[in-house]
Design a protein around this motif. Structure first.
Motif, PDB file in Angstrom:
ATOM      1  N   GLN A 225       0.819  -1.211   0.000  1.00  0.00           N
ATOM      2  CA  GLN A 225       0.000   0.000   0.000  1.00  0.00           C
ATOM      3  C   GLN A 225       0.856   1.266   0.000  1.00  0.00           C
ATOM      4  O   GLN A 225       0.459   2.300  -0.549  1.00  0.00           O
ATOM      5  CB  GLN A 225      -0.932   0.009   1.214  1.00  0.00           C
ATOM      6  N   HIS A 245      -8.045   4.323  -6.594  1.00  0.00           N
ATOM      7  CA  HIS A 245      -8.642   3.833  -5.359  1.00  0.00           C
ATOM      8  C   HIS A 245     -10.129   3.568  -5.594  1.00  0.00           C
ATOM      9  O   HIS A 245     -10.861   4.434  -6.086  1.00  0.00           O
ATOM     10  CB  HIS A 245      -8.438   4.847  -4.238  1.00  0.00           C
ATOM     11  N   GLU A 251     -10.148  -0.794  -1.762  1.00  0.00           N
ATOM     12  CA  GLU A 251      -8.898  -1.277  -2.328  1.00  0.00           C
ATOM     13  C   GLU A 251      -8.453  -0.350  -3.454  1.00  0.00           C
ATOM     14  O   GLU A 251      -9.162   0.576  -3.845  1.00  0.00           O
ATOM     15  CB  GLU A 251      -9.069  -2.710  -2.843  1.00  0.00           C
TER      16      GLU A 251
END
Length: 260
Positions: A225, A245, A251
């Motif tokens: 991330q 996003h 996610e």
């Protein structure tokens, strides 16, 4: 099964002492029970790194350690009891059944004076059940689909009762459904796992940490991330990468374009 910490300390490898390294000095640590994804373009050194981790090749420099112990200080049998590998090249059938293929995973636990141990078949039955293969146990390996074969190879590895599992492109040549099955399986195993993947989105969804390689050089290590920025991905893969996003799932997903 118990799990272990995997440490790679200044590891490099070259075909000969005088040739250029295929993998330059690389260091990282995978905590017990975590999943590390190794990503990078073709020729980045991913498979070379994995071969060092499962003791197929010896590092030119540095050490691979399991719970602090250098794997090259162990016997080959002890190493095989602690590290298992699932490779891109699947075993030839040779008329073996699924159960017989999985039973091969018990080999490191045998001695020259024994052909089997009490409890081995129980372990094999447990692994077959865990991977939903019990109904295929007596099937010829050569008659299975690609996804089923991949599950059998994972089952053989799990029958070794390893502490660390190495997987080289486990979703390669599989259709979407079977790719999702393998990803779900990786998440469920609870082992310390190092897996090489082509698909960055898959790596971001299944891995706790990611190691990025390019031309044999590590480009970064950390949680996907934060590590997989547009800039790092674009530079590493020589594309224009953009991370979007997704509001509903929370996610993110990479999209790619060729640079103009």
């Amino acid at each position: 099964m118990t799990v272990a910490q995997l440490e790679v300390v200044d590891v490099s490898w070259a075909p000969t002492k005088s040739s250029q390294p295929v993998l330059h000095a690389t260091t990282f640590r995978v905590a017990a029970g975590r999943v590390l994804g190794v990503v990078g373009p073709n020729g980045a050194g991913k498979s070379t790194l994995l071969r060092l981790l499962y003791r197929f090749q010896k590092p030119q420099t540095g050490q691979v350690r399991i719970d602090g112990q250098d794997i090259w200080a162990m016997s080959a049998r002890d190493s095989a009891r602690r590290i298992a590998a699932v490779l891109q090249e699947q075993a030839s059938a040779f008329g073996l059944t699924v159960r017989e293929i999985v039973r091969l995973g018990r080999t490191p636990h045998l001695t020259r004076f024994t052909t089997g141990r009490t409890g081995d078949e129980t372990i094999i039955d447990t692994v077959l059940t865990t991977l939903s293969l019990q109904n295929l146990a007596d099937r010829d390996f050569g008659t299975l689909s690609g996804g089923e074969r991949q599950r059998v190879m994972v089952a053989r590895a799990l029958a070794q009762e390893p502490q660390v599992l190495i997987m080289d492109e486990p979703t390669n040549h599989l259709d979407v459904r079977h790719q999702l099955e393998v990803v779900s399986l990786i998440r469920s195993l609870g082992l310390t796992i190092v897996v090489s993947l082509h698909d960055l989105n898959m790596a971001a969804s299944v891995c706790d940490d990611v190691l990025v390689l390019k031309d044999g050089h590590p480009q970064g290590f950390g949680p996907p991330q934060t590590l997989l920025t547009d800039r790092l991905v674009s530079t590493t893969f020589q594309v224009d990468a953009q991370r979007d996003h997704l509001a509903l799932s929370g996610e993110s997903h990479f999209s790619f374009n060729l640079p103009i």
